[in-house]
Design a protein around this motif. Structure first.
Motif, PDB file in Angstrom:
ATOM      1  N   LEU A 166      54.884 -41.086 -38.559  1.00  0.00           N
ATOM      2  CA  LEU A 166      55.769 -41.082 -37.400  1.00  0.00           C
ATOM      3  C   LEU A 166      57.212 -40.786 -37.784  1.00  0.00           C
ATOM      4  CD1 LEU A 166      54.237 -44.169 -35.571  1.00  0.00           C
ATOM      5  CD2 LEU A 166      53.887 -41.755 -35.000  1.00  0.00           C
ATOM      6  N   VAL A 190      56.824 -47.906 -27.837  1.00  0.00           N
ATOM      7  CA  VAL A 190      55.411 -47.824 -28.194  1.00  0.00           C
ATOM      8  C   VAL A 190      55.141 -48.891 -29.247  1.00  0.00           C
ATOM      9  CG1 VAL A 190      53.543 -46.359 -29.046  1.00  0.00           C
ATOM     10  CG2 VAL A 190      55.452 -45.330 -27.780  1.00  0.00           C
ATOM     11  N   GLY A 204      60.578 -51.332 -29.660  1.00  0.00           N
ATOM     12  CA  GLY A 204      59.973 -50.025 -29.456  1.00  0.00           C
ATOM     13  C   GLY A 204      59.391 -49.834 -28.072  1.00  0.00           C
ATOM     14  N   ILE A 238      55.708 -51.567 -35.013  1.00  0.00           N
ATOM     15  CA  ILE A 238      54.396 -51.747 -35.626  1.00  0.00           C
ATOM     16  C   ILE A 238      54.233 -53.200 -36.055  1.00  0.00           C
ATOM     17  CG2 ILE A 238      52.860 -51.075 -37.504  1.00  0.00           C
ATOM     18  CD1 ILE A 238      54.198 -48.387 -37.616  1.00  0.00           C
ATOM     19  N   ASP A 286      53.464 -36.632 -31.589  1.00  0.00           N
ATOM     20  CA  ASP A 286      54.149 -37.274 -32.710  1.00  0.00           C
ATOM     21  C   ASP A 286      53.314 -37.207 -33.990  1.00  0.00           C
ATOM     22  OD1 ASP A 286      56.363 -37.825 -31.201  1.00  0.00           O
ATOM     23  OD2 ASP A 286      55.871 -39.930 -30.846  1.00  0.00           O
ATOM     24  N   ILE A 313      52.327 -50.571 -31.936  1.00  0.00           N
ATOM     25  CA  ILE A 313      51.087 -50.334 -32.672  1.00  0.00           C
ATOM     26  C   ILE A 313      50.591 -51.650 -33.263  1.00  0.00           C
ATOM     27  CG2 ILE A 313      50.004 -49.102 -34.585  1.00  0.00           C
ATOM     28  CD1 ILE A 313      52.019 -46.882 -34.218  1.00  0.00           C
ATOM     29  N   LYS A 355      54.738 -50.795 -21.605  1.00  0.00           N
ATOM     30  CA  LYS A 355      54.763 -50.070 -22.872  1.00  0.00           C
ATOM     31  C   LYS A 355      53.403 -49.448 -23.178  1.00  0.00           C
ATOM     32  CE  LYS A 355      58.246 -53.129 -25.001  1.00  0.00           C
ATOM     33  NZ  LYS A 355      59.365 -52.167 -25.085  1.00  0.00           N
ATOM     34  N   THR A 382      62.666 -41.884 -29.635  1.00  0.00           N
ATOM     35  CA  THR A 382      61.354 -42.521 -29.636  1.00  0.00           C
ATOM     36  C   THR A 382      61.302 -43.595 -30.719  1.00  0.00           C
ATOM     37  OG1 THR A 382      60.303 -40.468 -28.892  1.00  0.00           O
ATOM     38  CG2 THR A 382      58.865 -42.174 -29.823  1.00  0.00           C
ATOM     39  N   LEU A 440      51.538 -39.431 -28.144  1.00  0.00           N
ATOM     40  CA  LEU A 440      51.127 -39.842 -29.480  1.00  0.00           C
ATOM     41  C   LEU A 440      50.612 -38.652 -30.283  1.00  0.00           C
ATOM     42  CD1 LEU A 440      50.563 -41.954 -31.650  1.00  0.00           C
ATOM     43  CD2 LEU A 440      48.346 -42.362 -30.554  1.00  0.00           C
ATOM     44  N   VAL A 465      60.932 -46.188 -36.553  1.00  0.00           N
ATOM     45  CA  VAL A 465      59.867 -47.180 -36.675  1.00  0.00           C
ATOM     46  C   VAL A 465      60.433 -48.495 -37.180  1.00  0.00           C
ATOM     47  CG1 VAL A 465      57.699 -47.760 -37.834  1.00  0.00           C
ATOM     48  CG2 VAL A 465      58.148 -45.389 -37.158  1.00  0.00           C
ATOM     49  N   TYR A 511      59.012 -46.795 -32.331  1.00  0.00           N
ATOM     50  CA  TYR A 511      57.737 -47.497 -32.445  1.00  0.00           C
ATOM     51  C   TYR A 511      57.961 -48.861 -33.082  1.00  0.00           C
ATOM     52  CZ  TYR A 511      55.034 -43.178 -31.610  1.00  0.00           C
ATOM     53  OH  TYR A 511      54.478 -42.050 -31.064  1.00  0.00           O
TER      54      TYR A 511
END
Length: 224
Positions: A52, A76, A74, A38, A178, A78, A100, A34, A175, A59, A36
């Motif tokens: 996270l 995901v 990512g 940001i 996590d 943010i 996404k 996973t 989410l 990340v 992310y």
């Protein structure tokens, strides 16, 4: 801490508690893929990243100087940026964001007056973003938390609770899982329609902190 307000807004939905050490270890083993991305490097971005990564996710950050040109790796994304910066990110990365999960943490305040929101009445920043990204799963989360309460995991003696709203149940569950793995509680606060209320709570909290009626280490805690 306003238990009555939160109960009125969100009903009796179950809070998903932080995981035990054993559960967290298992989640980390299964969560190595996973990733992310940001947008942002500020206090909120840093605090969210800490949660996270503690839960086992990878990340990466994209700073403002690179927001138009950087590649999104990512699955995901943010948006840990001020609301006015969101449109330029969408314009530069709309195709990349398709498919996404996009997490909006913004509170769309009018920072000139600090007395109103800048989204249409009855709408929300997240709803506006979802309309611009119809092929993405857009969630609202973290907008009712201050960075300090995310970093410490506490609001007073209460474990910090992250409220999550949106129309995609799987994205919300992922989410929330996590966040739990990172040591915080989380609550499915409902559909995209409920973001209107979340942003009202975030707005109220910011104005109270800005007028020094509550501290930036305080806020609203969910008593369960």
């Amino acid at each position: 801490m306003i238990k009555e307000l939160l109960n009125k807004l969100f009903g009796n939905k179950d809070v998903s508690p932080a995981m035990t050490q054993t559960e967290t270890a298992t989640h980390k083993e299964n969560n190595t893929m996973t990733t992310y991305t940001i947008f942002g490097r500020g206090n909120m971005a840093t605090a969210i990243a800490g949660i996270l990564t503690k839960g086992g996710a990878t990340v990466e950050h994209i700073g403002s100087a690179d927001s138009a040109s950087a590649k999104i790796n990512g699955s995901v994304v943010i948006l840990a940026v001020p609301y006015p910066a969101v449109d330029s990110i969408i314009a530069a990365h709309k195709d990349e964001l398709a498919g996404k999960t996009v997490i909006d943490i913004t509170n769309p305040l009018n920072f000139e007056t600090f007395d109103s929101l800048v989204v249409p009445v009855g709408s929300s920043a997240t709803a506006e973003i979802q309309a611009k990204l119809p092929q993405s799963r857009v969630l609202k989360a973290f907008n009712t938390n201050f960075a300090a309460t995310l970093s410490t995991g506490k609001i007073g003696d209460i474990t910090t609770t992250v409220l999550v709203a949106g129309d995609d149940a799987d994205a919300k569950h992922a989410l929330i899982t996590d966040v739990n793995a990172g040591g915080l509680d989380a609550l499915d606060a409902g559909s995209l329609k409920r973001v209107h209320e979340l942003e009202a709570v975030g707005f109220l909290q910011l104005t109270l902190a800005g007028s020094e009626k509550i501290s930036w280490t305080g806020g609203f805690g969910l008593v369960k």
